[in-house]
Motif scaffolding. Structure first.
Motif, PDB file in Angstrom:
ATOM      1  N   CYS A  45      -5.543  -1.477   1.877  1.00 53.90           N
ATOM      2  CA  CYS A  45      -5.035  -0.110   1.735  1.00 53.90           C
ATOM      3  C   CYS A  45      -6.065   0.860   2.307  1.00 53.90           C
ATOM      4  O   CYS A  45      -7.274   0.620   2.210  1.00 53.90           O
ATOM      5  N   ASP A  46      -5.597   1.942   2.889  1.00 55.74           N
ATOM      6  CA  ASP A  46      -6.509   2.865   3.561  1.00 55.74           C
ATOM      7  C   ASP A  46      -7.258   3.748   2.567  1.00 55.74           C
ATOM      8  O   ASP A  46      -6.994   3.736   1.359  1.00 55.74           O
TER       9      ASP A  46
ATOM     10  N   ARG B  82       0.892   4.193  -2.752  1.00 60.92           N
ATOM     11  CA  ARG B  82       0.784   5.603  -2.360  1.00 60.92           C
ATOM     12  C   ARG B  82       1.916   6.434  -2.986  1.00 60.92           C
ATOM     13  O   ARG B  82       1.683   7.516  -3.519  1.00 60.92           O
TER      14      ARG B  82
ATOM     15  N   VAL C 287      -5.324   6.023   0.001  1.00 60.06           N
ATOM     16  CA  VAL C 287      -4.840   5.413  -1.235  1.00 60.06           C
ATOM     17  C   VAL C 287      -5.979   5.317  -2.253  1.00 60.06           C
ATOM     18  O   VAL C 287      -5.793   5.621  -3.442  1.00 60.06           O
TER      19      VAL C 287
ATOM     20  N   ASN D 216      -6.073  -5.666  -0.252  1.00 63.27           N
ATOM     21  CA  ASN D 216      -4.792  -5.608   0.451  1.00 63.27           C
ATOM     22  C   ASN D 216      -4.822  -4.617   1.608  1.00 63.27           C
ATOM     23  O   ASN D 216      -3.773  -4.213   2.113  1.00 63.27           O
TER      24      ASN D 216
ATOM     25  N   CYS E 175       0.825  -1.213   0.000  1.00 63.16           N
ATOM     26  CA  CYS E 175       0.000   0.000   0.000  1.00 63.16           C
ATOM     27  C   CYS E 175       0.855   1.257   0.000  1.00 63.16           C
ATOM     28  O   CYS E 175       0.510   2.256  -0.640  1.00 63.16           O
TER      29      CYS E 175
ATOM     30  N   ALA F  64      -6.633  -2.760  -4.227  1.00 61.73           N
ATOM     31  CA  ALA F  64      -6.279  -1.920  -3.080  1.00 61.73           C
ATOM     32  C   ALA F  64      -7.081  -2.311  -1.840  1.00 61.73           C
ATOM     33  O   ALA F  64      -6.534  -2.428  -0.738  1.00 61.73           O
TER      34      ALA F  64
END
Length: 215
Positions: A49-50, A12, A53, A47, A8, A44
């Motif tokens: 990702c926040d 980013r 992202v 995985n 991630c 994303a």
């Protein structure tokens, strides 16, 4: 990826580079919509990702559906693709025949009478056939899928690049091979971030708000 191990964080960093390139160099990065965009979003999220992202994906990648009706592909490309697919299918068939022969030989070596202490069906399925199937899958994937366009998103990437007269950024050999056939520029995904960094390094002083010489 750019010296970053965490997926991630790598995404980013690349998206921030794309943002800088768009703001200061007018370089736009397009993503076929909805096919590739949806895959990227799901990748994303899967995985973990926040939200930042995800927001960067939505902000800095330009979403566009390829014009599948107007983009013209030379007929010789289809002719070559069919011939290439036939070659790959024949290789896949050879791999399958090899696996069948190997499985047959291995199974014939098992004697139900002398191997009375074993669950013969389980031994054949787990120890013999299971290993051969695993090996077959790897060889079949290499024989049949290498160098071909095996998904709608792959085709969308090439159509959109052709439509926009843009370069394709990818790590897939199939996309690379057929980008060359279509006369579409190809940029390896591994070198793309370094290209953007190189462009930005030579941005006129002050245009991106950084001190002169700062990397």
């Amino acid at each position: 990826m750019m010296g970053i191990d965490e997926l991630c964080e790598g995404m980013r960093a690349i998206l921030e580079l794309i943002a800088e390139a768009r703001l200061h160099l007018q370089i736009s990065c397009y993503v076929p919509f909805p096919s590739v965009y949806k895959e990227l979003h799901e990748f994303a999220k899967n995985n973990d990702c926040d939200a930042e992202v995800i927001a960067k994906i939505d902000t800095w990648l330009v979403k566009k559906a390829p014009d599948r009706h107007e983009v013209k592909i030379p007929s010789h490309i289809f002719h070559e693709y069919v011939a290439y697919m036939r070659e790959r299918i024949n290789k896949g068939m050879n791999v399958a025949e090899e696996a069948i022969r190997e499985a047959s030989v291995q199974c014939l070596s098992v004697n139900p009478e002398t191997d009375a202490g074993y669950d013969v069906d389980n031994v054949i399925d787990r120890e013999l056939v299971g290993g051969i199937v695993g090996k077959f899958r790897n060889k079949y994937r290499s024989a049949l899928r290498y160098g071909i366009l095996d998904s709608a998103p792959d085709i969308d990437v090439l159509l959109l690049a052709k439509e926009l007269d843009a370069a394709v950024v990818a790590s897939d050999y199939g996309i690379q091979k057929w980008a060359e056939q279509l006369g579409v520029r190809y940029v390896p995904a591994t070198t793309f971030p370094m290209m953007l960094q190189e462009y930005l390094k030579h941005t006129p002083s002050g245009s991106n708000g950084n001190d002169k010489g700062k990397k």
